[in-house]
Design a protein around this motif. Structure first.
Motif, PDB file in Angstrom:
ATOM      1  N   MET A   1       5.797  -5.272 -14.751  1.00 19.46           N
ATOM      2  CA  MET A   1       5.262  -6.153 -13.740  1.00 19.46           C
ATOM      3  C   MET A   1       3.760  -5.967 -13.679  1.00 19.46           C
ATOM      4  N   THR A   2       3.059  -7.055 -13.479  1.00 17.13           N
ATOM      5  CA  THR A   2       1.621  -7.015 -13.258  1.00 17.13           C
ATOM      6  C   THR A   2       1.305  -7.896 -12.058  1.00 17.13           C
ATOM      7  N   ILE A   3       0.193  -7.577 -11.418  1.00 16.32           N
ATOM      8  CA  ILE A   3      -0.248  -8.398 -10.291  1.00 16.32           C
ATOM      9  C   ILE A   3      -1.769  -8.483 -10.336  1.00 16.32           C
ATOM     10  N   CYS A   4      -2.271  -9.661 -10.020  1.00 19.23           N
ATOM     11  CA  CYS A   4      -3.715  -9.884  -9.940  1.00 19.23           C
ATOM     12  C   CYS A   4      -4.048 -10.524  -8.602  1.00 19.23           C
ATOM     13  N   VAL A   5      -5.174 -10.115  -8.047  1.00 23.92           N
ATOM     14  CA  VAL A   5      -5.706 -10.716  -6.838  1.00 23.92           C
ATOM     15  C   VAL A   5      -7.081 -11.267  -7.202  1.00 23.92           C
ATOM     16  N   ILE A   6      -7.281 -12.550  -6.969  1.00 16.89           N
ATOM     17  CA  ILE A   6      -8.553 -13.195  -7.272  1.00 16.89           C
ATOM     18  C   ILE A   6      -9.378 -13.225  -5.995  1.00 16.89           C
ATOM     19  N   ASP A   7     -10.536 -12.584  -6.032  1.00 16.77           N
ATOM     20  CA  ASP A   7     -11.447 -12.549  -4.892  1.00 16.77           C
ATOM     21  C   ASP A   7     -12.686 -13.361  -5.270  1.00 16.77           C
ATOM     22  N   LYS A   8     -12.688 -14.648  -4.899  1.00 11.91           N
ATOM     23  CA  LYS A   8     -13.795 -15.538  -5.265  1.00 11.91           C
ATOM     24  C   LYS A   8     -15.103 -15.131  -4.596  1.00 11.91           C
ATOM     25  N   LYS A   9     -15.015 -14.657  -3.369  1.00  6.03           N
ATOM     26  CA  LYS A   9     -16.211 -14.262  -2.632  1.00  6.03           C
ATOM     27  C   LYS A   9     -16.942 -13.105  -3.328  1.00  6.03           C
ATOM     28  N   GLU A  10     -16.181 -12.114  -3.749  1.00 11.67           N
ATOM     29  CA  GLU A  10     -16.765 -10.946  -4.421  1.00 11.67           C
ATOM     30  C   GLU A  10     -16.896 -11.147  -5.929  1.00 11.67           C
ATOM     31  N   LYS A  11     -16.404 -12.281  -6.425  1.00 12.44           N
ATOM     32  CA  LYS A  11     -16.416 -12.606  -7.848  1.00 12.44           C
ATOM     33  C   LYS A  11     -15.781 -11.490  -8.678  1.00 12.44           C
ATOM     34  N   GLN A  12     -14.517 -11.222  -8.325  1.00 11.24           N
ATOM     35  CA  GLN A  12     -13.788 -10.189  -9.053  1.00 11.24           C
ATOM     36  C   GLN A  12     -12.294 -10.478  -9.050  1.00 11.24           C
ATOM     37  N   VAL A  13     -11.620  -9.889 -10.018  1.00 13.09           N
ATOM     38  CA  VAL A  13     -10.171  -9.917 -10.077  1.00 13.09           C
ATOM     39  C   VAL A  13      -9.703  -8.475 -10.019  1.00 13.09           C
ATOM     40  N   GLN A  14      -8.737  -8.217  -9.159  1.00 12.41           N
ATOM     41  CA  GLN A  14      -8.149  -6.885  -9.045  1.00 12.41           C
ATOM     42  C   GLN A  14      -6.797  -6.929  -9.754  1.00 12.41           C
ATOM     43  N   PHE A  15      -6.519  -5.884 -10.526  1.00 13.62           N
ATOM     44  CA  PHE A  15      -5.294  -5.833 -11.323  1.00 13.62           C
ATOM     45  C   PHE A  15      -4.594  -4.497 -11.141  1.00 13.62           C
ATOM     46  N   ALA A  16      -3.277  -4.542 -11.065  1.00 21.87           N
ATOM     47  CA  ALA A  16      -2.436  -3.349 -11.127  1.00 21.87           C
ATOM     48  C   ALA A  16      -1.225  -3.717 -11.963  1.00 21.87           C
ATOM     49  N   GLY A  17      -0.758  -2.769 -12.768  1.00 20.31           N
ATOM     50  CA  GLY A  17       0.371  -3.054 -13.639  1.00 20.31           C
ATOM     51  C   GLY A  17       1.334  -1.888 -13.729  1.00 20.31           C
ATOM     52  N   ALA A  18       2.608  -2.216 -13.805  1.00 19.86           N
ATOM     53  CA  ALA A  18       3.663  -1.230 -14.025  1.00 19.86           C
ATOM     54  C   ALA A  18       4.159  -1.433 -15.449  1.00 19.86           C
ATOM     55  N   LYS A  19       3.675  -0.608 -16.343  1.00 18.68           N
ATOM     56  CA  LYS A  19       4.039  -0.612 -17.764  1.00 18.68           C
ATOM     57  C   LYS A  19       3.414  -1.751 -18.567  1.00 18.68           C
ATOM     58  N   ASN A  20       3.101  -2.878 -17.971  1.00 14.10           N
ATOM     59  CA  ASN A  20       2.561  -4.008 -18.713  1.00 14.10           C
ATOM     60  C   ASN A  20       1.052  -4.095 -18.558  1.00 14.10           C
TER      61      ASN A  20
END
Length: 134
Positions: A1-20
């Motif tokens: 599983m992976t998850i991304c959070v797009i933060d347009k204000k801070e111009k960044q993507v946050q990512f966390a992944g379980a094995k992938n």
């Protein structure tokens, strides 16, 4: 599983992944962030009170294309000697087609998968998500 959070204000993507992993194409280069080796479930969860995953932050000052996928694609057996598709072939597909619109890339990923699989049985579910930001 992976998850991304797009933060347009801070111009960044946050990512966390379980094995992938997360692949992303930025400034003419393919980057990979590996997910943690911990699964999201399993027998060890019964004795844990909390499982923490590493949060990675990617700056999106320039246009960036992100690719997240389940292990079903890369673990599929096929080819001439019935090997797994593998992460390296996935990387090569992205490198070869990242300049195309995402809808066209989807066609290439589908074609590559079914050509690789051939007559072999599909071994797992498959999910591939691509998105462009910046």
């Amino acid at each position: 599983m992976t998850i991304c959070v797009i933060d347009k204000k801070e111009k960044q993507v946050q990512f966390a992944g379980a094995k992938n992993p997360l692949f992303y194409w930025q400034n003419g280069q393919l980057n990979e962030i590996k997910g943690d080796k911990l699964p999201i479930g399993g027998h060890t969860m019964r004795w844990e009170t909390e499982r923490t995953f590493t949060k990675h932050i990617i700056s999106i000052e320039t246009e960036t294309i992100f690719y997240m996928f389940s292990d079903g694609y890369q673990d599929q057996f096929g080819g001439e000697i019935n090997k797994k598709f593998g992460r390296m072939r996935m990387r090569e597909l992205i490198k070869a087609h990242n300049d195309l619109p995402l809808e066209k890339q989807k066609e290439y990923f589908q074609t590559a998968f079914f050509e690789w699989k051939g007559k072999e049985e599909q071994i797992d579910d498959i999910l591939l998500v691509g998105f462009r930001v910046g």
